[in-house]
Design an enzyme around this catalytic site. Structure first.
Site: not given
Ligand code: NDP
Ligand code: 2IT
Length: 446
Positions: A92, A113, A116, A128, A167-168, A211, A378
């Site tokens: 993810k 990630q 996190k 990612k 998204g990012d 976020t 998410s």
């Protein structure tokens, strides 16, 4: 005396990936924090090559993305998906579309990630992806052409139980929509393969805000536990994208005054507090530059270049990109009496700036913890997709708030447990790692 295991891995990484500076920065910080955990059982972890397996992605997919511009001319960009670790759940993590994207940046983001996602307490692994495609100034049709072609290759590697991108930087609701359309068409599956989807086709309420809101929920809790009330505080925010916008919104709701925001060209100082409606109109609706802000607020200042950290504030929230808060910025913040920094962006603070802030007793909430609200929500979107139900905004938002409060206490407890009270950087790395470590050990060498 033989070198300890952590030093050995840091040295090997340095040799092997000397041309991947962001990846080395992220891995060095994490590995350095993990020393007390590794030292407890070093021989066993070394025999199982736990750290070697942690720092080497499961797989790295790099592909060509052709697309057609408004004149009918073809272009080619490079697409990436790094699937780093799925010990605790499906891969993810977001997709970044920015000309600076390269394998070092995608690997650092994928590595971060892992921890996190573990900190969220939800079953998601780390990944990612993205491309060096620049969405700035492109028409909707150009964006569509890129996104469809990007998915034409990416679809082979993702799925609701395999890998779920989101998204990012440069990837928002529009891009996710185009990518979801392509995935659905190719695979014939209407499944939760991407998060950050539109509300009409499987998106979650509060994901857009998550976020930024999460950043403020965690900051509020960190300050509260240190005897400080966020209400009435002055805040500097950098960036003016998804994370920055909703960080500003929640900071204002909590009674703080946000006086700055920025984009890659310059920054705004509005001593009366950022006008959020104006900011949303400029950035979300019109996709314009921050130079427009003065038209809405004639008494504000616009400055070219960098500078948000030179303003006197109590709290700094970097919400733009990696390494945007440098040593000289940290020095200015400290000199101006700043008490806390909470990272909305990924790895926004350089290593020397992190050290300087910590040495000067600034409360520093690291990105892995502070911006985890996005990916946590998410994961809540994935849950809703699985049960084919939609939760209310209040339900998602209250879950998000609980998750962020728990993350703060988990990193705080981990820091205390290892004798590093208030070192939230180490606390977050350790708390995130322990769960992944246990899962990796239980699953054997693979
Ligand atoms: P957006 O694309 O919505 O906004 C990015 C903002 O940062 C823009 O204001 C952009 O300015 C600025 N920016 C980007 N790159 C640079 C650069 N190289 N130098 C200066 N400014 C820059 O992205 P997000 O708000 O989604 O992401 C911001 C940060 O938060 C990133 O680090 C991302 O990884 C992280 N993050 C995002 C999450 C999410 O859910 N979206 C979740 C967790 C972390 P300009 O428009 O001029 O490029
Ligand atoms: O950096 C991040 O956590 C994100 N860009 C969000 C990832 C996600 O899967 O929601």
């Amino acid at each position: 005396m033989s070198k300890n295991y952590v030093d050995e891995i840091i040295e090997k990484l340095g040799q092997k990936y000397e041309n991947q500076p962001e990846f080395l920065q992220a891995t060095t910080e994490v590995l350095d924090s993990l020393r007390p955990v590794i030292e407890k059982n070093e021989a066993v972890y070394k025999k199982d090559a736990v750290l070697e397996r942690l720092v080497e992605p499961d797989r790295q997919i790099i592909f060509r993305v052709p697309w057609i511009d408004r004149n009918g001319d073809a272009h080619v960009n490079t697409g990436y998906r790094v699937q780093f670790n799925n010990a605790i759940g499906p891969y993810k993590g977001g997709l970044r579309l920015h000309p600076s994207v390269n394998i070092s940046i995608i690997k650092f983001l994928g590595f971060e990630q892992i921890f996190k996602n573990s900190l969220t307490g939800l079953p998601i692994g780390g990944a990612k992806g993205g491309s060096d495609f620049d969405p700035k100034g492109k028409t909707d049709r150009e964006i569509m052409s890129f996104c469809k072609n990007f998915m034409l290759e990416l679809y082979k590697y993702i799925g609701a139980d395999t890998d779920v991108p989101a998204g990012d930087i440069g990837t928002g609701a529009r891009e996710i929509g185009y990518m979801f359309g392509a995935y659905k068409r190719i695979s014939r599956l209407h499944e939760g393969v991407l998060t950050g989807k539109g509300l009409e086709y499987g998106g979650s309420l509060a994901r857009t805000e998550a976020t930024g809101y999460g950043l403020l929920y965690l900051t509020e809790e960190m300050l509260k536990c240190n005897g400080i009330d966020i209400a009435g505080k002055t805040v500097a925010v950098s960036g003016s994208g998804n994370v920055a916008t909703y960080a500003i919104e929640k900071a204002q709701q909590l009674g703080a005054k946000v006086v700055t925001c920025s984009d890659s060209n310059g920054w705004v100082y509005d001593p009366e507090g950022i006008d959020l409606a104006a900011l949303k109109e400029i950035k979300e609706k019109n996709r314009q530059r921050l130079t427009e802000y003065k038209k809405y607020r004639p008494d504000s200042e616009y400055h070219e270049g960098r500078g948000v950290w030179s303003v006197k504030v109590d709290i700094a929230l970097p919400c733009a990109t990696q390494n945007e808060l440098r040593l000289e910025d940290a020095e200015m913040l400290v000199a101006n009496g700043c008490i806390a920094v909470a990272e909305g962006a990924n790895m926004p603070t350089t290593a020397d700036a992190v050290k300087y802030l910590q040495d000067h007793d600034i409360l520093l909430a690291p990105a892995k913890a502070a911006n985890a609200g996005g990916v946590a929500t998410s994961a809540l979107e994935m849950s809703q997709n699985s049960e084919r139900l939609n939760w209310t905004f209040e339900e998602v938002d209250s879950k998000l708030k609980n998750i962020m409060i728990n993350i703060f206490h988990n990193m705080d407890d981990a820091a205390k447990k290892y004798g590093m009270e208030k070192n939230y950087v180490a606390g977050a790395n350790i708390a995130g790692f322990e769960k992944v470590l246990n899962a990796m050990m239980a699953q054997g060498v693979c």
